[in-house]
Design a protein around this motif. Structure first.
Motif, PDB file in Angstrom:
ATOM      1  N   ASP A   1       0.801  -1.218   0.000  1.00 35.55           N
ATOM      2  CA  ASP A   1       0.000   0.000   0.000  1.00 35.55           C
ATOM      3  C   ASP A   1       0.838   1.273   0.000  1.00 35.55           C
ATOM      4  OD1 ASP A   1       0.941  -0.504   2.534  1.00 35.55           O
ATOM      5  OD2 ASP A   1      -0.909   0.023   3.572  1.00 35.55           O
ATOM      6  N   ALA A   2       2.169   1.156  -0.029  1.00 29.79           N
ATOM      7  CA  ALA A   2       3.004   2.357  -0.001  1.00 29.79           C
ATOM      8  C   ALA A   2       2.793   3.252  -1.234  1.00 29.79           C
ATOM      9  CB  ALA A   2       4.470   1.987   0.153  1.00 29.79           C
ATOM     10  N   PRO A   3       2.823   2.710  -2.475  1.00 27.25           N
ATOM     11  CA  PRO A   3       2.620   3.597  -3.635  1.00 27.25           C
ATOM     12  C   PRO A   3       1.235   4.242  -3.670  1.00 27.25           C
ATOM     13  CG  PRO A   3       3.680   1.555  -4.321  1.00 27.25           C
ATOM     14  CD  PRO A   3       3.217   1.356  -2.910  1.00 27.25           C
ATOM     15  N   SER A   4       0.192   3.450  -3.430  1.00 31.06           N
ATOM     16  CA  SER A   4      -1.163   4.014  -3.456  1.00 31.06           C
ATOM     17  C   SER A   4      -1.358   4.994  -2.294  1.00 31.06           C
ATOM     18  CB  SER A   4      -2.213   2.900  -3.396  1.00 31.06           C
ATOM     19  OG  SER A   4      -2.058   2.101  -2.235  1.00 31.06           O
TER      20      SER A   4
ATOM     21  N   ALA B   1      -5.352  11.060  -8.500  1.00 27.26           N
ATOM     22  CA  ALA B   1      -3.918  10.928  -8.772  1.00 27.26           C
ATOM     23  C   ALA B   1      -3.608   9.557  -9.361  1.00 27.26           C
ATOM     24  CB  ALA B   1      -3.107  11.155  -7.505  1.00 27.26           C
ATOM     25  N   LYS B   2      -2.824   9.552 -10.422  1.00 30.27           N
ATOM     26  CA  LYS B   2      -2.348   8.315 -11.040  1.00 30.27           C
ATOM     27  C   LYS B   2      -0.832   8.384 -11.147  1.00 30.27           C
ATOM     28  CE  LYS B   2      -6.479   6.597 -12.128  1.00 30.27           C
ATOM     29  NZ  LYS B   2      -6.970   5.319 -11.570  1.00 30.27           N
ATOM     30  N   GLY B   3      -0.198   7.233 -11.063  1.00 33.24           N
ATOM     31  CA  GLY B   3       1.261   7.226 -11.122  1.00 33.24           C
ATOM     32  C   GLY B   3       1.808   6.176 -12.055  1.00 33.24           C
ATOM     33  N   GLU B   4       2.869   6.539 -12.766  1.00 34.04           N
ATOM     34  CA  GLU B   4       3.651   5.566 -13.523  1.00 34.04           C
ATOM     35  C   GLU B   4       4.875   5.258 -12.675  1.00 34.04           C
ATOM     36  OE1 GLU B   4       3.332   3.952 -16.671  1.00 34.04           O
ATOM     37  OE2 GLU B   4       1.252   4.525 -16.304  1.00 34.04           O
ATOM     38  N   ILE B   5       4.951   4.012 -12.226  1.00 30.80           N
ATOM     39  CA  ILE B   5       5.989   3.640 -11.262  1.00 30.80           C
ATOM     40  C   ILE B   5       6.730   2.413 -11.769  1.00 30.80           C
ATOM     41  CG2 ILE B   5       4.519   2.112  -9.885  1.00 30.80           C
ATOM     42  CD1 ILE B   5       5.753   3.292  -7.368  1.00 30.80           C
TER      43      ILE B   5
ATOM     44  N   ASN C   1       9.519  -3.876  -4.981  1.00 28.05           N
ATOM     45  CA  ASN C   1       8.796  -3.549  -3.768  1.00 28.05           C
ATOM     46  C   ASN C   1       9.714  -2.833  -2.784  1.00 28.05           C
ATOM     47  OD1 ASN C   1       7.986  -4.952  -0.757  1.00 28.05           O
ATOM     48  ND2 ASN C   1       6.435  -3.814  -1.874  1.00 28.05           N
ATOM     49  N   HIS C   2       9.268  -1.703  -2.265  1.00 32.78           N
ATOM     50  CA  HIS C   2      10.034  -0.853  -1.349  1.00 32.78           C
ATOM     51  C   HIS C   2      11.286  -0.277  -2.001  1.00 32.78           C
ATOM     52  CE1 HIS C   2       8.114  -2.481   2.624  1.00 32.78           C
ATOM     53  NE2 HIS C   2       7.256  -1.853   1.828  1.00 32.78           N
ATOM     54  N   LEU C   3      11.347  -0.322  -3.328  1.00 32.65           N
ATOM     55  CA  LEU C   3      12.473   0.279  -4.049  1.00 32.65           C
ATOM     56  C   LEU C   3      11.956   0.699  -5.424  1.00 32.65           C
ATOM     57  CD1 LEU C   3      16.115  -1.029  -3.971  1.00 32.65           C
ATOM     58  CD2 LEU C   3      15.206   0.120  -5.972  1.00 32.65           C
ATOM     59  N   SER C   4      11.023   1.646  -5.414  1.00 35.58           N
ATOM     60  CA  SER C   4      10.390   2.024  -6.671  1.00 35.58           C
ATOM     61  C   SER C   4      10.397   3.533  -6.855  1.00 35.58           C
ATOM     62  CB  SER C   4       8.960   1.481  -6.739  1.00 35.58           C
ATOM     63  OG  SER C   4       8.220   1.846  -5.592  1.00 35.58           O
ATOM     64  N   TYR C   5      10.272   3.931  -8.121  1.00 38.30           N
ATOM     65  CA  TYR C   5      10.374   5.330  -8.526  1.00 38.30           C
ATOM     66  C   TYR C   5       9.129   5.737  -9.315  1.00 38.30           C
ATOM     67  CZ  TYR C   5      15.402   4.621  -7.624  1.00 38.30           C
ATOM     68  OH  TYR C   5      16.622   4.315  -7.057  1.00 38.30           O
TER      69      TYR C   5
ATOM     70  N   VAL D   1       8.689  -7.402 -10.371  1.00 39.46           N
ATOM     71  CA  VAL D   1       8.898  -5.960 -10.248  1.00 39.46           C
ATOM     72  C   VAL D   1       7.645  -5.316  -9.678  1.00 39.46           C
ATOM     73  CG1 VAL D   1      10.579  -5.842 -12.126  1.00 39.46           C
ATOM     74  CG2 VAL D   1       8.139  -5.585 -12.655  1.00 39.46           C
ATOM     75  N   GLU D   2       7.821  -4.139  -9.076  1.00 44.45           N
ATOM     76  CA  GLU D   2       6.663  -3.332  -8.664  1.00 44.45           C
ATOM     77  C   GLU D   2       6.486  -2.265  -9.730  1.00 44.45           C
ATOM     78  OE1 GLU D   2       5.369  -2.256  -4.434  1.00 44.45           O
ATOM     79  OE2 GLU D   2       6.450  -0.464  -5.078  1.00 44.45           O
ATOM     80  N   ILE D   3       5.309  -2.267 -10.364  1.00 45.43           N
ATOM     81  CA  ILE D   3       5.164  -1.487 -11.580  1.00 45.43           C
ATOM     82  C   ILE D   3       3.689  -1.196 -11.846  1.00 45.43           C
ATOM     83  CG2 ILE D   3       4.980  -3.505 -13.123  1.00 45.43           C
ATOM     84  CD1 ILE D   3       6.979  -2.001 -15.006  1.00 45.43           C
ATOM     85  N   THR D   4       3.427  -0.137 -12.582  1.00 43.38           N
ATOM     86  CA  THR D   4       2.064   0.155 -13.014  1.00 43.38           C
ATOM     87  C   THR D   4       1.662  -0.860 -14.078  1.00 43.38           C
ATOM     88  OG1 THR D   4       2.481   2.503 -12.622  1.00 43.38           O
ATOM     89  CG2 THR D   4       0.523   1.938 -13.894  1.00 43.38           C
ATOM     90  N   CYS D   5       0.487  -1.458 -13.874  1.00 40.28           N
ATOM     91  CA  CYS D   5       0.014  -2.524 -14.763  1.00 40.28           C
ATOM     92  C   CYS D   5      -1.367  -2.187 -15.315  1.00 40.28           C
ATOM     93  CB  CYS D   5      -0.120  -3.848 -13.996  1.00 40.28           C
ATOM     94  SG  CYS D   5       1.384  -4.459 -13.261  1.00 40.28           S
ATOM     95  N   ASP D   6      -1.679  -2.752 -16.462  1.00 37.84           N
ATOM     96  CA  ASP D   6      -3.055  -2.796 -16.950  1.00 37.84           C
ATOM     97  C   ASP D   6      -3.678  -4.086 -16.436  1.00 37.84           C
ATOM     98  OD1 ASP D   6      -3.053  -0.384 -18.347  1.00 37.84           O
ATOM     99  OD2 ASP D   6      -2.173  -1.304 -20.130  1.00 37.84           O
ATOM    100  N   ILE D   7      -4.826  -3.965 -15.794  1.00 35.82           N
ATOM    101  CA  ILE D   7      -5.511  -5.100 -15.190  1.00 35.82           C
ATOM    102  C   ILE D   7      -6.805  -5.370 -15.948  1.00 35.82           C
ATOM    103  CG2 ILE D   7      -6.447  -6.071 -13.044  1.00 35.82           C
ATOM    104  CD1 ILE D   7      -3.518  -5.290 -12.796  1.00 35.82           C
TER     105      ILE D   7
END
Length: 454
Positions: free
Chosen positions: A167-170, A187-191, A195-199, A370-376
């Protein structure tokens, strides 16, 4: 629909119950099961969670159980959030590292490997039960830390129905919405990263790019979790950083702050949880829920307001309270529920998740989690392709990813050698001799759970 939570006796169970109950009718969740093998905690925090759910959605069938098979039988979705060894083992994990002058922090630091050594075999047992007894196509959302190593290892073991959630990015996106007085979801983000190491390479508010102005916004450094970083760092990285990157970019400060503090974060949480549990044990939850809630608010508020305070020297100032009826902001249950909501719809949407890389980030393997923005959509998750990643950011990601790969191999093979290789490469250890000492200590510490590595 049946949703099961494994680890439903945790102190955060009420948050889970609130999130799920508020969305239960919308998502057609009619059966919620909280399972835990710690009966004492299940009868305290599980009961409090059940009370919250009943107040919010009386029609929701809510069961508490210590029987894992019963919990996952015919489940559509499962959330796993377990702590093998309890808070006491976290304290020992972190102190072993700190005694060597190394950051212990249980997800990002060296202690994460020790935590994963205990967690994986238990999670694998649950995954086997899910394969056998849950509904076909059941998906598992893992919140058990360290989520990066755990998610990688479960996928490497063939459990391709598992997804890592955090829940850190959201949560950070929600703080940006509050900063702009914007509605939830604006708010939307491209990340990209781990996990715990994302930009965050992009943050939009109602479709408008705001990342450059956020980096320049002085209020963002007091009112959001950008508070842990200097503006010059974010400008040089051309990104907004996950709060846990503090431990990498301010390593010596973090270690010194923890050593200077009267107690570590693990010791602080362990102490708070024990006091809270002892007080709640004396309360009849069913007949005196309001009193139990006051006790919980007091102790959990102390825990929240000291989040990362010892490590960073920065303490949260906003008072904490738990309002059952206030609109829920989600937390990690919200991440899982968002996935379910999108999967149920006839269209795709984006969210941040821990999934296999595929070809999203150059320089990583397709199988790397990876921790990343995805299309679901109803079929699963497809990570966004990330172009023009800063090479310094990528170098740190690659280094930690190799650590996670080697940790996965060490855990799957009970290999001391691979564990030493993993910690040797970890940027917060970065030493073969220290890695050997850590692995020797963690191997001894976890023998009860692993049988001992060789």
């Amino acid at each position: 629909m049946k949703l099961t939570v494994i680890g439903g006796g945790g102190v955060r169970s009420m948050f889970l119950a609130k999130s799920i109950a508020q969305k239960a009718e919308e998502l057609k969740i009619d059966n919620l099961v909280f399972m835990d093998n710690n009966l004492k905690k299940l009868n305290i925090y599980g009961k409090m969670a059940k009370k919250v759910a009943n107040l919010l959605c009386p029609a929701l069938k809510f069961d508490l159980t210590a029987d894992a098979k019963e919990a996952v039988e015919n489940a559509d979705y499962v959330i796993t959030t377990i702590r093998v060894g309890g808070d006491d083992m976290r304290v020992r994990d972190e102190r072993i590292a700190l005694d060597l002058g190394i950051l212990g922090q249980e997800t990002t630091g060296a202690a994460g490997l020790s935590f994963a050594m205990r967690s994986i075999s238990a999670l694998a047992e649950y995954c086997e039960l899910i394969k056998k007894y849950a509904k076909p196509g059941c998906k598992v959302f893992n919140f058990t830390n360290p989520a990066g190593v755990v998610s990688q290892t479960l996928r490497d073991m063939g459990y391709d129905f598992t997804y890592g959630i955090c829940d850190a990015p959201s949560g950070m996106l929600r703080t940006f919405e509050k900063l702009y007085n914007a509605e939830e979801g604006s708010a939307k983000g491209e990340i990209y990263g781990l996990n715990h190491l994302s930009y965050f390479k992009s943050v939009t508010m109602n479709g408008r790019e705001i990342l450059p102005e956020l980096i320049e916004n002085e209020k963002a450094y007091t009112d959001t979790d950008m508070r842990y970083f200097e503006k010059d760092l974010l400008k040089s990285r051309n990104a907004i950083l996950n709060e846990y990157l503090y431990y990498f970019y301010y390593r010596e400060e973090a270690v010194q702050n923890i050593l200077n503090a009267t107690q570590t974060r693990g010791e602080q949480i362990c102490k708070i949880n024990k006091k809270m549990t002892a007080e709640l044990e004396k309360i009849d939850i069913d007949s005196n829920f309001e009193e139990a809630l006051k006790i919980f608010e007091h102790w959990y508020g102390e825990r929240e307001n000291n989040y990362m305070a010892s490590e960073t020297g920065v303490k949260r100032t906003q008072p904490w309270h738990f309002d059952i009826y206030e609109k829920d902001e989600g937390g990690y249950a919200g991440v899982a529920l968002n996935f379910i909501k999108i999967a149920q719809s006839e269209k795709s949407d984006s969210m941040i998740l821990c999934v296999p890389n595929g070809n999203a980030i150059n320089g990583l393997l397709p199988t790397d989690i990876v921790e990343i923005t995805c299309d679901i959509n109803k079929n699963g998750a497809v990570p966004h392709r990330m172009e023009d990643i800063d090479e310094q950011n990528l170098e740190l990601i690659r280094r930690v990813k190799i650590y996670e790969r080697l940790s996965s191999e060490a855990i799957r093979k009970n290999s001391i050698q691979k564990a030493v290789e993993a910690l040797t490469l970890h940027p917060l250890v970065n030493s073969y001799s220290l890695a050997k000492k850590l692995v020797e200590s963690y191997n001894e510490l976890n023998k009860e759970y692993t049988g001992g590595w060789h």
